[in-house]
Scaffold this active site. Structure first.
Site, PDB file in Angstrom:
ATOM      1  CB  CYS A  40      -0.920   0.019   1.214  1.00 26.61           C
ATOM      2  SG  CYS A  40      -2.092  -1.360   1.278  1.00 26.61           S
ATOM      3  CB  CYS A 482       9.206 -14.201  -1.315  1.00 27.26           C
ATOM      4  SG  CYS A 482      10.307 -12.887  -1.847  1.00 27.26           S
TER       5      CYS A 482
END
Length: 511
Positions: A40, A482
């Protein structure tokens, strides 16, 4: 002055139950981009005698890449707060008429991509609540990994919840801390101490603007100055490009574990560490998320992305006629690959730059006919050529496969794909939507199997060592979970199990 007089909506949003999320609208995995989806964007301005709502609009406009689902701005005019938020892009949510109805000295803005809480208007930010010290407006970038625990501790306030986001939980924790008798500074630190995960925050209060990062600093946050130092006009932004667009001068990062208090007309903000943890900036911010003109570690990310392309060329050479990049994020790495390999760079793919997030989906028949909304190949450039195509990442392998087919249709005789990041083998829990592990192609398939699935002549990834080396920074300063599953923040087991669907069986076991 009563609460109703101090808190107002410029336009009241539609209730949560009246909105539908993306899956209700017929989205499928094949419609989603083959990328980790955005974090965001945060933006805030504290400046007397400035059109702070307008400045925040432009700041959010510069940060639009970080979230396209909803946008919102809350403006403080003395002790009154006006809030406007809705679904859509910044330019769709705000117009000049709305902004003119939002005068004030302090504005807090937010662009949202949903990670916790579905894509509904009730989950748009900022969150505005009332306290004994007056109202506050909070905007959050990141994701809590103890949201269930925090939600249970606030269960006595459940009747007041209006959303399904962890961001609202942070706001209620702050409201409760103020209600216990603490001042703003101590209350913000107390609320933050109840949170575990990734959270960069900007908080507007009657006592000025606060900016805070979690102890690891996983999501970025910077601040700068408008005008002359003695004016004490301050701006906070997720990235430095948000400062640039309004002519603010970059001052510094909000450091990991730091809380900064900006007061009106104060030329020096109050800075303090509230948490001591090792720095773990998300390295995907550098590879993909942040804009290439934003500055990290004293240089633009464009420079870093060119360097990872150079490293990629040294690690994974191939004989070819041209190098192309997947616009826009693959272009700098493609330039670096071309520079080091000596293979000419060319524009082989044209991007429709007026396409944002769209909720109008092509029909299945259109998809089968090969509708190309965002990228179109150039046969004049590609025909008869051995092509190296550079992209920043592969997550699911869906759109990458379609891209390879389009390059072959345009006449490419060979397609060699090079990825300027390591294989994505583990999901993110810290504010990026990388889906569950069973959807990550590199966690399921070997390199040879991915090559066959994509239809490429060869496929190679950047090494983890090369990715970090190009950053010219200590490798321990980054979160690389990740790529390797080394999560820096302990999380509730139910959160971990919600995305870690399998033990990696494919490429993940080989890196």
């Amino acid at each position: 002055m009563g609460q109703d007089e101090r808190l107002s909506l410029v336009r009241r949003p539609v209730p949560c139950a009246d909105q539908r999320d993306a899956h209700d609208q017929g989205f499928t995995d094949s419609d989603r981009p083959d990328k980790p989806e955005e974090a965001c964007g945060l933006f805030a301005v504290l400046a007397a005698d400035q059109a702070v709502a307008n400045l925040t609009y432009f700041g959010l406009y510069a940060l639009q890449h970080r979230g396209q689902e909803s946008a919102g701005i809350a403006v403080f005019d003395d002790v009154k707060v006006r809030l406007h938020k809705d679904m859509g892009l910044v330019s769709q949510v705000f117009d000049q008429e709305v902004l003119e109805r939002m005068p004030g000295q302090l504005a807090v803005g937010h662009n949202r991509y949903s990670t916790t809480g579905s894509s509904k208007v009730c989950n748009a930010q900022p969150v505005v609540l009332m306290t004994r010290l007056g109202p506050f407006a909070l905007a959050h970038n990141g994701n809590l990994v103890n949201a269930s625990e925090l939600r249970a501790s606030l269960d006595h306030l459940a009747g007041e919840f209006t959303s399904t986001t962890d961001s609202e939980l942070i706001a209620f924790a702050l409201q409760e801390a103020v209600g216990s008798g603490l001042g703003w500074n101590a209350a913000i630190r107390a609320a933050a101490a109840r949170c575990r995960g990734a959270f960069s925050l900007v908080i507007g209060t009657p006592d000025g603007l606060f900016a805070l990062r979690d102890g690891h600093g996983i999501r970025p946050l910077v601040f700068g100055r408008l005008g002359e130092p003695e004016q004490g006009q301050w701006v906070a932004s997720s990235e430095s490009c948000g400062l640039d667009i309004i002519g603010a001068r970059f001052v510094d990062d909000v450091q990991p574990g730091e809380l900064i208090h900006f007061r009106q007309a104060d030329p020096i903000p109050e800075r303090q560490r509230w948490s001591e943890e090792p720095s773990k900036l998300c390295i995907f911010e550098m590879i993909y998320f942040a804009r290439p003109d934003s500055r990290f570690f004293g240089e633009s990310l464009y420079s870093y992305r060119v360097r990872i392309g150079e490293v990629l060329a040294r690690e994974n050479p191939v004989e070819a006629d041209i190098v192309i990049g997947v616009p826009d994020s693959g272009i700098p790495a493609a330039i670096g690959y071309s520079h080091t390999s000596g293979i000419p760079f060319a524009d082989g793919l044209i991007k429709n730059r007026y396409v944002g997030r769209t909720f109008i989906q092509p029909t299945q028949a259109m998809r089968e006919a090969g509708i190309r909304v965002k990228l179109n190949p150039l046969p004049d450039v590609l025909c008869g050529k051995r092509v190296v195509v550079i992209d920043d990442s592969i997550v699911r392998g869906t759109t990458s496969r379609k891209l390879v087919a389009a390059l072959r249709d345009a006449g490419a005789t060979e397609v060699h794909m090079r990825i300027s990041s390591p294989p994505v083998t583990h999901p993110c829990f810290y504010g990026i939507d990388t889906d569950t592990q069973d959807h990550l192609i590199a966690a399921r398939l070997t390199l040879e199997e991915i090559e066959r699935h994509l239809g490429v002549d060869s496929l190679s990834y950047l090494s983890k060592e090369g990715m970090v080396e190009a950053a010219h920074a200590n490798s321990s300063h980054f979160c690389t979970a990740c790529f390797d599953g080394n999560y820096p923040i302990e999380m509730d087991e139910e959160v971990r199990n919600s995305k870690l669907m399998l033990e990696p069986t494919g490429l993940a076991v080989r890196v």
